[in-house]
Design an enzyme around this catalytic site. Structure first.
Site: not given
Ligand code: AMP
Length: 175
Positions: A64, A101
């Site tokens: 995305r 996450e």
């Molecule tokens: P992080 O590494 O935890 O910052 O997660 C970021 C990545 O996971 C991004 O590429 C987002 O597309 C996806 N992502 C994580 N949490 C969410 C969420 N609550 N809603 C949408 N996309 C998320």
């Protein structure tokens, strides 16, 4: 940070509970993508926030991050570089593992995609825990380039991602 003028765009982010796992509130950007004036405002704001910094490359994170990274790169008049999931890039690549996450993963960059002298803006859709963007920042620095900033459509501030990035963070919409 000029996030407040964009706050009305929050109506175009759909909260989807328990996707892709129980306990995750997924931020669905598809209504935003389907709204050209809203996308134009968001992309213009993201590009304007990084003008004058000498950005030479935008690195967008699969998948995305491509949706926002390509138009931001075009608006800044610089090249776009995809950071991809392992095994997807056809040329020689460097890899960085990370936790996120809802799982573990890794991303790769072509080894000749950025290098010394490049000033890079890292772009993704959502900053959650920061693991993904931190891996991209690390990869860019491993290749000898400088990270001048990280830009996101959405920052989930309560997850504490920004301090993990060790680079300036810009987000259009903050929760
Ligand atoms: P992080 O590494 O935890 O910052 O997660 C970021 C990545 O996971 C991004 O590429 C987002 O597309 C996806 N992502 C994580 N949490 C969410 C969420 N609550 N809603 C949408 N996309 C998320």
């Amino acid at each position: 940070m000029p996030s407040a003028p964009l706050d009305d765009l929050k109506r175009l982010i759909r909260d989807v509970p328990d996707f892709p796992k129980p306990g995750i509130m997924f931020k669905d950007i598809t209504p935003l993508l389907a709204d050209p004036p809203a996308m134009h405002r968001l992309i213009t704001a993201g590009a304007d926030a990084h003008r004058g910094l000498g950005v030479t490359r935008v690195v967008g994170i699969e998948s995305r991050g491509f949706l926002f990274g390509v138009p931001v790169a075009l608006a800044l008049g610089v090249g776009f570089v995809p950071a991809r999931k392992p095994g997807k890039l056809p040329w020689k690549a460097v890899r960085q593992a990370y936790g996120l996450e809802y799982g573990n993963d890794a991303i790769e960059l072509h080894e000749d995609s950025v290098g010394p002298g490049d000033r890079v803006l890292v772009v993704d859709d959502v900053l959650a825990t920061g693991g993904t963007a931190a891996a991209a920042v690390t990869l860019v620095r491993r290749l000898g380039a400088e990270v001048v900033g990280c830009a996101f459509a959405i920052e989930l501030g309560f997850l504490g991602g920004a301090p993990r990035l060790d680079a300036p963070v810009w987000a259009a919409l903050r929760w």
